[in-house]
Write a protein that holds these residues in place. Structure first.
Motif, PDB file in Angstrom:
ATOM      1  N   TYR A 118       0.821  -1.207   0.000  1.00  0.00           N
ATOM      2  CA  TYR A 118       0.000   0.000   0.000  1.00  0.00           C
ATOM      3  C   TYR A 118       0.864   1.270   0.000  1.00  0.00           C
ATOM      4  O   TYR A 118       0.572   2.235  -0.709  1.00  0.00           O
ATOM      5  CB  TYR A 118      -0.940   0.000   1.201  1.00  0.00           C
ATOM      6  CG  TYR A 118      -2.042  -1.023   1.075  1.00  0.00           C
ATOM      7  CD1 TYR A 118      -3.243  -0.709   0.447  1.00  0.00           C
ATOM      8  CD2 TYR A 118      -1.877  -2.313   1.565  1.00  0.00           C
ATOM      9  CE1 TYR A 118      -4.251  -1.649   0.320  1.00  0.00           C
ATOM     10  CE2 TYR A 118      -2.879  -3.262   1.436  1.00  0.00           C
ATOM     11  CZ  TYR A 118      -4.070  -2.931   0.817  1.00  0.00           C
ATOM     12  OH  TYR A 118      -5.058  -3.875   0.682  1.00  0.00           O
ATOM     13  N   MET A 119       1.920   1.241   0.812  1.00  0.00           N
ATOM     14  CA  MET A 119       2.802   2.410   0.862  1.00  0.00           C
ATOM     15  C   MET A 119       3.546   2.591  -0.455  1.00  0.00           C
ATOM     16  O   MET A 119       3.872   3.715  -0.841  1.00  0.00           O
ATOM     17  CB  MET A 119       3.795   2.275   2.013  1.00  0.00           C
ATOM     18  CG  MET A 119       3.202   2.506   3.391  1.00  0.00           C
ATOM     19  SD  MET A 119       2.360   4.101   3.554  1.00  0.00           S
ATOM     20  CE  MET A 119       3.631   5.251   3.057  1.00  0.00           C
ATOM     21  N   GLN A 156       9.508  17.020  -1.317  1.00  0.00           N
ATOM     22  CA  GLN A 156       8.277  17.562  -1.881  1.00  0.00           C
ATOM     23  C   GLN A 156       7.172  16.516  -1.922  1.00  0.00           C
ATOM     24  O   GLN A 156       6.001  16.817  -1.677  1.00  0.00           O
ATOM     25  CB  GLN A 156       8.534  18.092  -3.293  1.00  0.00           C
ATOM     26  CG  GLN A 156       9.516  19.259  -3.331  1.00  0.00           C
ATOM     27  CD  GLN A 156       9.678  19.808  -4.729  1.00  0.00           C
ATOM     28  OE1 GLN A 156       8.852  20.560  -5.207  1.00  0.00           O
ATOM     29  NE2 GLN A 156      10.751  19.402  -5.393  1.00  0.00           N
ATOM     30  N   ALA A 157       7.542  15.266  -2.220  1.00  0.00           N
ATOM     31  CA  ALA A 157       6.547  14.196  -2.271  1.00  0.00           C
ATOM     32  C   ALA A 157       5.954  13.917  -0.896  1.00  0.00           C
ATOM     33  O   ALA A 157       4.833  13.420  -0.794  1.00  0.00           O
ATOM     34  CB  ALA A 157       7.183  12.922  -2.829  1.00  0.00           C
ATOM     35  N   ALA A 158       6.699  14.259   0.162  1.00  0.00           N
ATOM     36  CA  ALA A 158       6.213  14.005   1.526  1.00  0.00           C
ATOM     37  C   ALA A 158       4.887  14.690   1.784  1.00  0.00           C
ATOM     38  O   ALA A 158       4.047  14.180   2.533  1.00  0.00           O
ATOM     39  CB  ALA A 158       7.256  14.468   2.543  1.00  0.00           C
ATOM     40  N   ARG A 159       4.665  15.835   1.162  1.00  0.00           N
ATOM     41  CA  ARG A 159       3.407  16.560   1.376  1.00  0.00           C
ATOM     42  C   ARG A 159       2.222  15.787   0.822  1.00  0.00           C
ATOM     43  O   ARG A 159       1.101  15.957   1.296  1.00  0.00           O
ATOM     44  CB  ARG A 159       3.507  17.943   0.736  1.00  0.00           C
ATOM     45  CG  ARG A 159       4.641  18.791   1.307  1.00  0.00           C
ATOM     46  CD  ARG A 159       4.795  20.107   0.570  1.00  0.00           C
ATOM     47  NE  ARG A 159       5.955  20.832   1.093  1.00  0.00           N
ATOM     48  CZ  ARG A 159       6.969  21.259   0.362  1.00  0.00           C
ATOM     49  NH1 ARG A 159       6.966  21.050  -0.930  1.00  0.00           N
ATOM     50  NH2 ARG A 159       7.982  21.902   0.905  1.00  0.00           N
ATOM     51  N   VAL A 160       2.464  14.981  -0.195  1.00  0.00           N
ATOM     52  CA  VAL A 160       1.410  14.140  -0.764  1.00  0.00           C
ATOM     53  C   VAL A 160       1.314  12.810  -0.016  1.00  0.00           C
ATOM     54  O   VAL A 160       0.232  12.245   0.145  1.00  0.00           O
ATOM     55  CB  VAL A 160       1.681  13.886  -2.262  1.00  0.00           C
ATOM     56  CG1 VAL A 160       0.634  12.958  -2.867  1.00  0.00           C
ATOM     57  CG2 VAL A 160       1.727  15.207  -3.016  1.00  0.00           C
ATOM     58  N   ILE A 161       2.452  12.337   0.473  1.00  0.00           N
ATOM     59  CA  ILE A 161       2.517  11.008   1.092  1.00  0.00           C
ATOM     60  C   ILE A 161       1.980  10.999   2.517  1.00  0.00           C
ATOM     61  O   ILE A 161       1.319  10.042   2.943  1.00  0.00           O
ATOM     62  CB  ILE A 161       3.982  10.497   1.077  1.00  0.00           C
ATOM     63  CG1 ILE A 161       4.443  10.265  -0.362  1.00  0.00           C
ATOM     64  CG2 ILE A 161       4.131   9.228   1.906  1.00  0.00           C
ATOM     65  CD1 ILE A 161       5.930  10.004  -0.475  1.00  0.00           C
ATOM     66  N   ILE A 162       2.250  12.059   3.273  1.00  0.00           N
ATOM     67  CA  ILE A 162       1.956  12.057   4.710  1.00  0.00           C
ATOM     68  C   ILE A 162       0.480  11.823   5.055  1.00  0.00           C
ATOM     69  O   ILE A 162       0.183  11.024   5.937  1.00  0.00           O
ATOM     70  CB  ILE A 162       2.491  13.342   5.368  1.00  0.00           C
ATOM     71  CG1 ILE A 162       4.010  13.236   5.510  1.00  0.00           C
ATOM     72  CG2 ILE A 162       1.863  13.588   6.728  1.00  0.00           C
ATOM     73  CD1 ILE A 162       4.670  14.464   6.062  1.00  0.00           C
ATOM     74  N   PRO A 163      -0.477  12.497   4.402  1.00  0.00           N
ATOM     75  CA  PRO A 163      -1.882  12.247   4.788  1.00  0.00           C
ATOM     76  C   PRO A 163      -2.310  10.784   4.672  1.00  0.00           C
ATOM     77  O   PRO A 163      -2.818  10.218   5.651  1.00  0.00           O
ATOM     78  CB  PRO A 163      -2.663  13.170   3.841  1.00  0.00           C
ATOM     79  CG  PRO A 163      -1.717  14.273   3.538  1.00  0.00           C
ATOM     80  CD  PRO A 163      -0.377  13.619   3.451  1.00  0.00           C
ATOM     81  N   PRO A 164      -2.093  10.106   3.518  1.00  0.00           N
ATOM     82  CA  PRO A 164      -2.480   8.686   3.469  1.00  0.00           C
ATOM     83  C   PRO A 164      -1.614   7.798   4.359  1.00  0.00           C
ATOM     84  O   PRO A 164      -2.085   6.772   4.849  1.00  0.00           O
ATOM     85  CB  PRO A 164      -2.323   8.319   1.990  1.00  0.00           C
ATOM     86  CG  PRO A 164      -1.406   9.345   1.427  1.00  0.00           C
ATOM     87  CD  PRO A 164      -1.660  10.590   2.199  1.00  0.00           C
ATOM     88  N   LEU A 165      -0.345   8.196   4.574  1.00  0.00           N
ATOM     89  CA  LEU A 165       0.502   7.418   5.489  1.00  0.00           C
ATOM     90  C   LEU A 165      -0.085   7.441   6.890  1.00  0.00           C
ATOM     91  O   LEU A 165      -0.129   6.416   7.578  1.00  0.00           O
ATOM     92  CB  LEU A 165       1.928   7.983   5.485  1.00  0.00           C
ATOM     93  CG  LEU A 165       2.992   7.204   6.270  1.00  0.00           C
ATOM     94  CD1 LEU A 165       4.371   7.454   5.659  1.00  0.00           C
ATOM     95  CD2 LEU A 165       3.039   7.609   7.743  1.00  0.00           C
TER      96      LEU A 165
END
Length: 255
Positions: A118-119, A156-165
């Motif tokens: 999933y990640m 930069q990708a962390a801003r997209v990744i963090i909410p679903p993570l």
């Protein structure tokens, strides 16, 4: 309905050592499995984005299998089926300061492998959300792929990744209940053990439900704080001109 309020509040406010041990196992397994799963997920995402066809195929096959089969089946397969086939048996490991039981090892591995699938998709979506122009500009400056990933893409990708993570970790806390089928004494199995001794089923399962609700609620507050921390610079960055965004990403300075 025969609900013993005194018994309920006693176990809610003064949990026994069995409960505390189960709570500690739930938290520790969740954190370790999430860390391992996220790390493996990064490699899965890179495999899915690789220019090598074989690596893309293997990564896609892994995601297909892990997301297409129930987590409970994966847990039982890793702990029971592999041992029955003589492929892998989990033995207790002495870490010096504690004994790590075999079923806990199997549980962490199962949760981590499932989470990695999933990640991997979440991280892949985060990476593909980055403007390709920034990647090309960084390569033109001589950045190595590893440095490009660490300095430009992942921050930069962390801003997209963090909410679903964060949502996945919330689910991880609840998924640890499935480890009770292989005898891991996490919070649910600890409740079952106390229930078998007291026969106060309604009260004890109400207590454990409130424990899980408290854990997920506390994590929800923490998740919103983390998301707010990462969303602020993102909004500021988007307000800059394209050239300014690129220079800020590459050199950490205003244009």
């Amino acid at each position: 309905m025969n609900f013993n309020w005194a018994f309920f509040f006693h176990y809610l406010l003064e949990p026994s050592s069995i409960y505390l041990h189960g709570l500690w196992l739930t938290l520790s397994i969740s954190i370790v499995a999430q860390i391992i799963g996220t790390t493996l997920g990064l490699f899965v995402a890179l495999g899915r984005l690789s220019s090598w066809r074989v690596l893309r195929a293997l990564s896609s096959f892994y995601v297909w299998v892990m997301r297409g089969t129930p987590l409970l089946v994966q847990i039982v397969f890793i702990y029971t089926a592999l041992a029955a086939a003589g492929i892998l048996r989990f033995h207790d490991i002495d870490l010096g300061f504690m004994i790590l039981p075999g079923n806990v090892q199997a549980g962490i591995i199962a949760l981590s492998l499932n989470e990695a699938a999933y990640m991997g998709e979440i991280i892949r979506a985060g990476i593909t959300s980055i403007d390709r122009g920034q990647t090309e500009a960084a390569k033109s400056l001589g950045m190595t792929p590893v440095k490009l990933l660490r300095r430009i893409i992942l921050p930069q990708a962390a801003r997209v990744i963090i909410p679903p993570l964060g949502n996945n970790f919330n689910g991880m806390l609840k998924s640890t209940t499935l480890l009770s089928v292989i005898g891991v004494p996490e919070l649910l199995l600890a409740t079952q053990m106390v229930t078998s001794a007291t026969f106060r089923v309604f009260e004890l399962y109400s207590v454990v439900a409130l424990y899980y609700l408290s854990l997920t609620t506390l994590w929800g507050f923490l998740q919103r704080t983390i998301e707010a921390r990462f969303s602020t610079p993102f909004a500021e960055t988007r307000s800059k001109a394209p050239r300014g965004r690129l220079l800020t990403s590459l050199f950490g300075a205003n244009p």
